[in-house]
Design an enzyme around this catalytic site. Sequence first.
Site, PDB file in Angstrom:
ATOM      1  N   ASN A 152       0.849  -1.142  -0.004  1.00  0.00           N
ATOM      2  CA  ASN A 152       0.069  -0.114  -0.039  1.00  0.00           C
ATOM      3  C   ASN A 152       0.902   1.185   0.014  1.00  0.00           C
ATOM      4  O   ASN A 152       1.668   1.298   0.633  1.00  0.00           O
ATOM      5  CB  ASN A 152      -0.923  -0.156   1.367  1.00  0.00           C
ATOM      6  CG  ASN A 152      -1.880  -1.070   1.306  1.00  0.00           C
ATOM      7  OD1 ASN A 152      -2.462  -1.511   0.590  1.00  0.00           O
ATOM      8  ND2 ASN A 152      -2.257  -1.639   2.618  1.00  0.00           N
ATOM      9  N   VAL A 187       1.136   2.624   7.872  1.00  0.00           N
ATOM     10  CA  VAL A 187       2.650   2.680   8.562  1.00  0.00           C
ATOM     11  C   VAL A 187       3.585   2.998   7.565  1.00  0.00           C
ATOM     12  O   VAL A 187       3.680   2.211   6.686  1.00  0.00           O
ATOM     13  CB  VAL A 187       3.073   1.264   9.591  1.00  0.00           C
ATOM     14  CG1 VAL A 187       4.320   1.244  10.086  1.00  0.00           C
ATOM     15  CG2 VAL A 187       1.962   0.736  10.327  1.00  0.00           C
ATOM     16  N   HIS A 192       6.611  -1.962   3.363  1.00  0.00           N
ATOM     17  CA  HIS A 192       6.364  -3.563   3.691  1.00  0.00           C
ATOM     18  C   HIS A 192       5.471  -4.087   2.961  1.00  0.00           C
ATOM     19  O   HIS A 192       4.619  -3.387   2.102  1.00  0.00           O
ATOM     20  CB  HIS A 192       5.780  -3.704   5.179  1.00  0.00           C
ATOM     21  CG  HIS A 192       4.652  -2.808   5.300  1.00  0.00           C
ATOM     22  ND1 HIS A 192       4.535  -1.545   5.616  1.00  0.00           N
ATOM     23  CD2 HIS A 192       3.289  -3.018   5.352  1.00  0.00           C
ATOM     24  CE1 HIS A 192       3.227  -1.031   5.551  1.00  0.00           C
ATOM     25  NE2 HIS A 192       2.569  -2.130   5.480  1.00  0.00           N
ATOM     26  N   ILE A 193       5.849  -5.454   2.669  1.00  0.00           N
ATOM     27  CA  ILE A 193       4.965  -6.378   1.727  1.00  0.00           C
ATOM     28  C   ILE A 193       4.092  -7.148   2.616  1.00  0.00           C
ATOM     29  O   ILE A 193       4.590  -7.875   3.481  1.00  0.00           O
ATOM     30  CB  ILE A 193       5.919  -7.050   0.809  1.00  0.00           C
ATOM     31  CG1 ILE A 193       6.863  -6.222   0.171  1.00  0.00           C
ATOM     32  CG2 ILE A 193       4.798  -8.160  -0.061  1.00  0.00           C
ATOM     33  CD1 ILE A 193       7.829  -7.094  -0.655  1.00  0.00           C
ATOM     34  N   HIS A 194       2.584  -6.995   2.339  1.00  0.00           N
ATOM     35  CA  HIS A 194       1.825  -7.888   3.013  1.00  0.00           C
ATOM     36  C   HIS A 194       1.766  -9.303   2.284  1.00  0.00           C
ATOM     37  O   HIS A 194       1.883  -9.119   1.028  1.00  0.00           O
ATOM     38  CB  HIS A 194       0.264  -7.285   2.956  1.00  0.00           C
ATOM     39  CG  HIS A 194       0.213  -6.013   3.577  1.00  0.00           C
ATOM     40  ND1 HIS A 194      -0.235  -6.098   4.845  1.00  0.00           N
ATOM     41  CD2 HIS A 194       0.283  -4.855   3.385  1.00  0.00           C
ATOM     42  CE1 HIS A 194      -0.757  -4.936   5.396  1.00  0.00           C
ATOM     43  NE2 HIS A 194      -0.247  -4.039   4.391  1.00  0.00           N
TER      44      HIS A 194
END
Length: 116
Positions: free
Chosen positions: A89, A98, A102-104
């Site tokens: 995102n 946040v 980061h990768i979900h």
Amino acid sequence: MASVEEKTIFEKIISREIPADIVFENDVAVIIRDINPQAPVHALIIPKRRIDRIEAAQDGDAELLGKLLIMARDFAKSHNLTGFRLVVNNGRQAGETVPHLHIHLLSGRPMAWPPG
Ligand code: AMP
């Protein structure tokens, strides 16, 4: 959104200032279980070196970004996940909460397309 000077929750997790369910760690990144899972498997692949979001990445971050995807591949393989979704995102409108890239990794249930 936090300023660059403020530590993000992920930096505090990486430095063990706050607890998290860390499932994997190497010199590049940590993988943690999301505290608010959106699927039976919901992990976050978080680089130790903070990049706020993908739009802030530099050309020189290409190797790091590639390593994060390889870590996602290895996590999926080691957990026998055959169907999974990777999500990044970028910005509030996209759901970023946040400001630390980061990768979900989501898996364990059927997923709709387009995403909400
Ligand atoms: P995003 O909304 O894409 O920025 O993703 C941030 C994610 O971090 C969300 O899915 C949150 O549920 C997750 N999250 C926030 N705080 C924690 C925490 N302390 N431990 C694990 N996951 C967290």
